[in-house]
Design a protein around this motif. Structure first.
Motif, PDB file in Angstrom:
ATOM      1  N   MET A 199       0.842  -1.196   0.000  1.00 18.86           N
ATOM      2  CA  MET A 199       0.000   0.000   0.000  1.00 18.86           C
ATOM      3  C   MET A 199       0.874   1.242   0.000  1.00 18.86           C
ATOM      4  N   GLY A 200       0.342   2.299  -0.554  1.00 22.14           N
ATOM      5  CA  GLY A 200       1.098   3.540  -0.626  1.00 22.14           C
ATOM      6  C   GLY A 200       0.199   4.743  -0.532  1.00 22.14           C
ATOM      7  N   TRP A 201       0.812   5.875  -0.257  1.00 18.73           N
ATOM      8  CA  TRP A 201       0.121   7.162  -0.242  1.00 18.73           C
ATOM      9  C   TRP A 201       0.820   8.096  -1.231  1.00 18.73           C
ATOM     10  N   PHE A 202       0.014   8.798  -1.977  1.00 17.69           N
ATOM     11  CA  PHE A 202       0.480   9.808  -2.911  1.00 17.69           C
ATOM     12  C   PHE A 202      -0.306  11.087  -2.637  1.00 17.69           C
ATOM     13  N   ARG A 203       0.167  12.195  -3.186  1.00 21.13           N
ATOM     14  CA  ARG A 203      -0.579  13.440  -3.035  1.00 21.13           C
ATOM     15  C   ARG A 203      -0.451  14.280  -4.293  1.00 21.13           C
ATOM     16  N   GLN A 204      -1.435  15.143  -4.469  1.00 21.99           N
ATOM     17  CA  GLN A 204      -1.430  16.036  -5.623  1.00 21.99           C
ATOM     18  C   GLN A 204      -1.904  17.411  -5.193  1.00 21.99           C
ATOM     19  N   ALA A 205      -1.015  18.374  -5.319  1.00 24.09           N
ATOM     20  CA  ALA A 205      -1.345  19.762  -5.004  1.00 24.09           C
ATOM     21  C   ALA A 205      -1.881  20.440  -6.264  1.00 24.09           C
ATOM     22  N   PRO A 206      -2.639  21.515  -6.116  1.00 23.18           N
ATOM     23  CA  PRO A 206      -3.180  22.213  -7.287  1.00 23.18           C
ATOM     24  C   PRO A 206      -2.084  22.637  -8.250  1.00 23.18           C
ATOM     25  N   GLY A 207      -2.262  22.297  -9.526  1.00 27.27           N
ATOM     26  CA  GLY A 207      -1.310  22.686 -10.543  1.00 27.27           C
ATOM     27  C   GLY A 207      -0.041  21.854 -10.586  1.00 27.27           C
ATOM     28  N   LYS A 208       0.012  20.815  -9.763  1.00 23.14           N
ATOM     29  CA  LYS A 208       1.209  19.975  -9.727  1.00 23.14           C
ATOM     30  C   LYS A 208       0.863  18.529 -10.054  1.00 23.14           C
TER      31      LYS A 208
END
Length: 126
Positions: A33-42
């Motif tokens: 299992m993993g966690w990822f993230r996405q910020a606005p515009g990235k």
């Protein structure tokens, strides 16, 4: 497999949150299992990963020492404890799931994962 992420919210800089990701469906065998993230515009970026047997973890440099990934295999749930949060941690956080025959492996690329949760918003105010 369905993944349900929860635990996001609004927190002040320096605060903490714990994200949860519960898996359901065909979840027999080992699964990383993993966690990822996405910020606005990235682009989406890797945050943390845990191996199929829970014995190995891996973190992005930006969160190392502040975030901790863990899992409860009985509940088929992964957690991401986030301490000392910074405004730059603001993003939508996604959990990911990959059935694996190698219990000791973890995965840091989004392409390595087969199933994704819907995302939970984390906002850190300065």
């Amino acid at each position: 497999v369905q993944l349900q992420a929860s635990g996001g919210g609004l927190v002040q800089a320096g605060g903490s949150l714990r994200l949860s990701c519960a898996a359901s469906g065909r979840t027999f065998g080992y699964y990383a299992m993993g966690w990822f993230r996405q910020a606005p515009g990235k682009e989406r970026e890797f945050v943390a990963a845990i191996s199929g047997n829970g014995g190995s973890t891996y973190y992005a440099d930006s969160v190392k020492g502040r975030f901790t990934i863990s899992r409860d295999s009985a509940k088929i749930t992964a957690y991401l404890r986030m301490n000392s949060l910074k405004p730059e941690d603001t993003a939508v956080y996604y959990c990911a799931f990959r059935p694996t025959g190698n219990s000791g492996s973890y995965y840091a690329r989004s392409d390595d994962y087969d199933y994704w949760g819907q995302g939970t918003q984390v906002t850190v105010s300065s």
